[in-house]
Design an enzyme around this catalytic site. Structure first.
Site, PDB file in Angstrom:
ATOM      1  CE1 TYR A 161      -3.328  -2.625   5.735  1.00  0.00           C
ATOM      2  CE2 TYR A 161      -3.261  -0.270   5.262  1.00  0.00           C
ATOM      3  CZ  TYR A 161      -3.307  -1.582   4.825  1.00  0.00           C
ATOM      4  OH  TYR A 161      -3.324  -1.850   3.473  1.00  0.00           O
ATOM      5  CE  LYS A 168       0.001  -4.596   2.939  1.00  0.00           C
ATOM      6  NZ  LYS A 168      -0.364  -5.913   2.320  1.00  0.00           N
ATOM      7  CB  THR A 226      -0.907  -0.016   1.260  1.00  0.00           C
ATOM      8  OG1 THR A 226      -1.468   1.267   1.450  1.00  0.00           O
ATOM      9  CG2 THR A 226      -0.135  -0.376   2.521  1.00  0.00           C
ATOM     10  CG  ASP A 227      -1.148   5.019  -0.849  1.00  0.00           C
ATOM     11  OD1 ASP A 227      -1.690   4.351   0.057  1.00  0.00           O
ATOM     12  OD2 ASP A 227      -1.749   5.930  -1.468  1.00  0.00           O
ATOM     13  CD  GLU A 228      -3.483   3.437   4.228  1.00  0.00           C
ATOM     14  OE1 GLU A 228      -3.431   3.472   5.465  1.00  0.00           O
ATOM     15  OE2 GLU A 228      -4.525   3.205   3.592  1.00  0.00           O
TER      16      GLU A 228
HETATM   17  P1  NAD Z   1      -9.646  -7.186   2.362  1.00  0.00           P
HETATM   18  O1  NAD Z   1      -9.578  -6.944   3.828  1.00  0.00           O
HETATM   19  O2  NAD Z   1     -10.919  -6.902   1.620  1.00  0.00           O
HETATM   20  O3  NAD Z   1      -9.280  -8.716   2.059  1.00  0.00           O
HETATM   21  C1  NAD Z   1      -8.253  -9.403   2.722  1.00  0.00           C
HETATM   22  C2  NAD Z   1      -8.471 -10.897   2.524  1.00  0.00           C
HETATM   23  O4  NAD Z   1      -7.409 -11.596   3.182  1.00  0.00           O
HETATM   24  C3  NAD Z   1      -9.784 -11.407   3.128  1.00  0.00           C
HETATM   25  O5  NAD Z   1     -10.441 -12.241   2.199  1.00  0.00           O
HETATM   26  C4  NAD Z   1      -9.343 -12.192   4.357  1.00  0.00           C
HETATM   27  O6  NAD Z   1     -10.210 -13.273   4.675  1.00  0.00           O
HETATM   28  C5  NAD Z   1      -7.972 -12.675   3.909  1.00  0.00           C
HETATM   29  N1  NAD Z   1      -7.068 -12.973   5.043  1.00  0.00           N
HETATM   30  C6  NAD Z   1      -6.842 -12.202   6.149  1.00  0.00           C
HETATM   31  N2  NAD Z   1      -5.951 -12.800   6.947  1.00  0.00           N
HETATM   32  C7  NAD Z   1      -5.599 -13.974   6.337  1.00  0.00           C
HETATM   33  C8  NAD Z   1      -4.704 -15.017   6.669  1.00  0.00           C
HETATM   34  N3  NAD Z   1      -3.993 -14.981   7.796  1.00  0.00           N
HETATM   35  N4  NAD Z   1      -4.576 -16.061   5.812  1.00  0.00           N
HETATM   36  C9  NAD Z   1      -5.305 -16.105   4.662  1.00  0.00           C
HETATM   37  N5  NAD Z   1      -6.182 -15.146   4.308  1.00  0.00           N
HETATM   38  C10 NAD Z   1      -6.319 -14.091   5.139  1.00  0.00           C
HETATM   39  O7  NAD Z   1      -8.429  -6.373   1.738  1.00  0.00           O
HETATM   40  P2  NAD Z   1      -8.302  -5.695   0.299  1.00  0.00           P
HETATM   41  O8  NAD Z   1      -8.842  -4.332   0.362  1.00  0.00           O
HETATM   42  O9  NAD Z   1      -8.805  -6.654  -0.719  1.00  0.00           O
HETATM   43  O10 NAD Z   1      -6.720  -5.573   0.206  1.00  0.00           O
HETATM   44  C11 NAD Z   1      -5.938  -6.631  -0.366  1.00  0.00           C
HETATM   45  C12 NAD Z   1      -4.471  -6.265  -0.269  1.00  0.00           C
HETATM   46  O11 NAD Z   1      -4.244  -5.036  -0.953  1.00  0.00           O
HETATM   47  C13 NAD Z   1      -4.001  -6.044   1.170  1.00  0.00           C
HETATM   48  O12 NAD Z   1      -2.711  -6.612   1.296  1.00  0.00           O
HETATM   49  C14 NAD Z   1      -3.939  -4.525   1.312  1.00  0.00           C
HETATM   50  O13 NAD Z   1      -2.943  -4.144   2.222  1.00  0.00           O
HETATM   51  C15 NAD Z   1      -3.595  -4.109  -0.099  1.00  0.00           C
HETATM   52  N6  NAD Z   1      -4.088  -2.773  -0.491  1.00  0.00           N
HETATM   53  C16 NAD Z   1      -5.403  -2.438  -0.340  1.00  0.00           C
HETATM   54  C17 NAD Z   1      -5.841  -1.182  -0.750  1.00  0.00           C
HETATM   55  C18 NAD Z   1      -7.293  -0.770  -0.634  1.00  0.00           C
HETATM   56  O14 NAD Z   1      -7.630   0.390  -0.906  1.00  0.00           O
HETATM   57  N7  NAD Z   1      -8.207  -1.661  -0.263  1.00  0.00           N
HETATM   58  C19 NAD Z   1      -4.941  -0.271  -1.320  1.00  0.00           C
HETATM   59  C20 NAD Z   1      -3.604  -0.656  -1.465  1.00  0.00           C
HETATM   60  C21 NAD Z   1      -3.189  -1.912  -1.051  1.00  0.00           C
HETATM   61  P1  TYD Z   2     -10.525   4.215   4.572  1.00  0.00           P
HETATM   62  O1  TYD Z   2     -11.538   3.834   3.530  1.00  0.00           O
HETATM   63  O2  TYD Z   2     -10.623   3.584   5.920  1.00  0.00           O
HETATM   64  O3  TYD Z   2      -9.100   4.003   3.925  1.00  0.00           O
HETATM   65  P2  TYD Z   2      -7.622   4.455   4.476  1.00  0.00           P
HETATM   66  O4  TYD Z   2      -7.728   4.810   5.902  1.00  0.00           O
HETATM   67  O5  TYD Z   2      -6.862   3.189   4.255  1.00  0.00           O
HETATM   68  O6  TYD Z   2      -7.193   5.583   3.599  1.00  0.00           O
HETATM   69  O7  TYD Z   2     -10.600   5.791   4.771  1.00  0.00           O
HETATM   70  C1  TYD Z   2     -10.414   6.660   3.677  1.00  0.00           C
HETATM   71  C2  TYD Z   2     -10.438   8.072   4.231  1.00  0.00           C
HETATM   72  O8  TYD Z   2     -11.768   8.336   4.707  1.00  0.00           O
HETATM   73  C3  TYD Z   2      -9.534   8.274   5.412  1.00  0.00           C
HETATM   74  O9  TYD Z   2      -8.973   9.595   5.347  1.00  0.00           O
HETATM   75  C4  TYD Z   2     -10.440   8.163   6.611  1.00  0.00           C
HETATM   76  C5  TYD Z   2     -11.755   8.697   6.084  1.00  0.00           C
HETATM   77  N1  TYD Z   2     -12.971   8.098   6.703  1.00  0.00           N
HETATM   78  C6  TYD Z   2     -13.959   8.958   7.218  1.00  0.00           C
HETATM   79  O10 TYD Z   2     -13.852  10.194   7.157  1.00  0.00           O
HETATM   80  N2  TYD Z   2     -15.075   8.385   7.775  1.00  0.00           N
HETATM   81  C7  TYD Z   2     -15.223   7.027   7.880  1.00  0.00           C
HETATM   82  O11 TYD Z   2     -16.252   6.567   8.435  1.00  0.00           O
HETATM   83  C8  TYD Z   2     -14.209   6.179   7.319  1.00  0.00           C
HETATM   84  C9  TYD Z   2     -14.337   4.678   7.395  1.00  0.00           C
HETATM   85  C10 TYD Z   2     -13.102   6.769   6.732  1.00  0.00           C
END
Ligand code: NAD
Ligand code: TYD
Length: 356
Positions: free
Chosen positions: A159, A163, A133-135
């Protein structure tokens, strides 16, 4: 050919599998622990499709992962599995340490043991793609240049710290053992199948339910939004042509404040699902206490992946948000199923009683 996907029942993983199998004739082994965020229903379209096998299990389970590697030797592992929600990491970091650090370590070790015994052509062709992630880069000042690949890791939440630790392990397994790893850093995704604890689906779900739309602090935090289908295509590019040991930043060049996102979603809902009384969903926007350690701004410089691998996002924020809102309106059953008792418990615990 086979891909081993971890976390393929989550938001991005399930989108990746659905997109991949729409154009590739390949087997996918999907190892997912099916935590609250994992949902086999995301993959209902693949029911009866012999190319997809869902295995319920933990990436930290060496015996299970070892068996899967031996039984279905993959050409690549695509590692999505993670605990992924910042707010949950603040309330309970333990699971994040366990999966994102210990789990990633055990997965790397099990894969390395299997990979080391492969004949050299297969060893060379193998890839371990770590989806990060970019975070991990921390927060950007308003006028700072977007994150490029060399940016220092400065994570601020449990988190992002977990990561970042995973990123360092992956890098070390390349430097020390030569495991052919690829790492991507993506900005905030949105789109179908996103669990409604993240900003965009939460706003849609609460708006439709007549609930407050909770905006943390002043709502002026900035995220760089990317449609999930564009992320999946970027990962395909990295898998196909990325150089082992390299990292690639993936972003949508769509910087927006949270407040603007909430207002845009309300305007879309006003048009697509107008309220009977003609009032706007925007009236439900409610400012609530800020998130501790809240990163003010993220933005990605995706120049490297554009230059070297020819990837660019296809969706704009306008087209991506429209598709997303329409998807949630078209899938009330999916939404009803994920909003279980456990979901309501989280909502009550995290947001408490809010004025409606
Ligand atoms: P998500 O939380 O929707 O899905 C995570 C999945 O991993 C779930 O299906 C969960 O059951 C599974 N999981 C959790 N722990 C596990 C374990 N110990 N063994 C096997 N499976 C397990 O997450 P997402 O939003 O789909 O993100 C996927 C990846 O992309 C993550 O690594 C996250 O850090 C990265 N990412 C997400 C975003 C975003 O905006 N959602 C952005 C950048 C990077
Ligand atoms: P989120 O979807 O949790 O992603 P991330 O924290 O990984 O960026 O949140 C996106 C942005 O929205 C973040 O700045 C937090 C804000 N946010 C709210 O303002 N209200 C909410 O209820 C949630 C879940 C997030």
């Amino acid at each position: 050919m086979t891909l081993l996907i971890t976390g393929g029942a989550g938001f991005i993983g399930s989108n990746f599998i659905l997109d991949h199998l729409a154009h590739a004739d390949e087997s996918v082994i999907n190892l997912d622990r099916l935590t609250y965020a994992g949902n086999a229903e995301n993959l209902a379209a693949l029911q009866g499709d012999v190319r997809h096998t869902l295995v319920c299990g933990d990436i930290a389970d060496r015996a299970l992962v070892g068996r899967l590697l031996a039984e279905y030797p993959p050409r690549a592992v695509v590692h999505f599995a993670a605990e992924s929600h910042v707010d949950r990491s603040i309330r309970g970091p333990e699971d994040f340490i366990q999966t994102n650090i210990v789990g990633t370590f055990r997965l790397l070790e099990t894969v390395r043991a299997w990979w080391s015994a492969l004949p050299s052509p297969q060893q060379r062709g193998f890839r371990f793609l770590h989806v990060s992630t970019d975070e991990v880069y921390g927060a950007l000042a308003p006028d700072a240049a977007p994150f490029a690949e060399g940016h220092q890791h400065q994570p601020n939440s449990p988190y992002s710290a977990s990561k970042a630790a995973g990123d360092h392990l992956v890098r070390a397994w390349f430097q020390t053992y030569g495991l052919p790893v690829l790492t991507t850093h993506c900005s905030n995704n949105y789109g179908p199948y996103q669990f409604p604890e993240k900003l965009i689906p939460l706003m849609i779900v609460n708006a439709l339910a007549g609930q407050p739309l909770p905006i943390y602090g002043d709502g002026l935090q900035v995220r760089d939004w990317l449609y999930v289908g564009d992320h999946c295509r970027a990962l395909e590019h990295v898998l196909a042509a990325g150089s082992p040991g390299e990292t690639y930043n993936i972003g949508g060049q769509c910087e927006q404040t949270n407040l603007r996102i909430a207002r845009t979603l309300c305007a879309l809902l006003d048009r697509l699902r107008p309220k009977p009384d003609g009032r706007s969903y925007a009236e439900q926007i409610t400012f609530v206490a800020d998130r501790p350690g809240h990163d003010r701004r993220y933005a990605i410089n995706a120049g490297k992946i554009a230059r070297e691998l020819g990837w660019k996002p296809a969706e704009t924020l306008a087209t991506g948000l429209l598709k997303t809102v329409q998807w949630y309106l078209d899938h009330p059953e999916w939404l009803a199923h994920v909003q279980t008792g456990a979901y309501r418990k989280w909502m009550n615990r995290h947001y408490g009683a809010m004025p409606t």
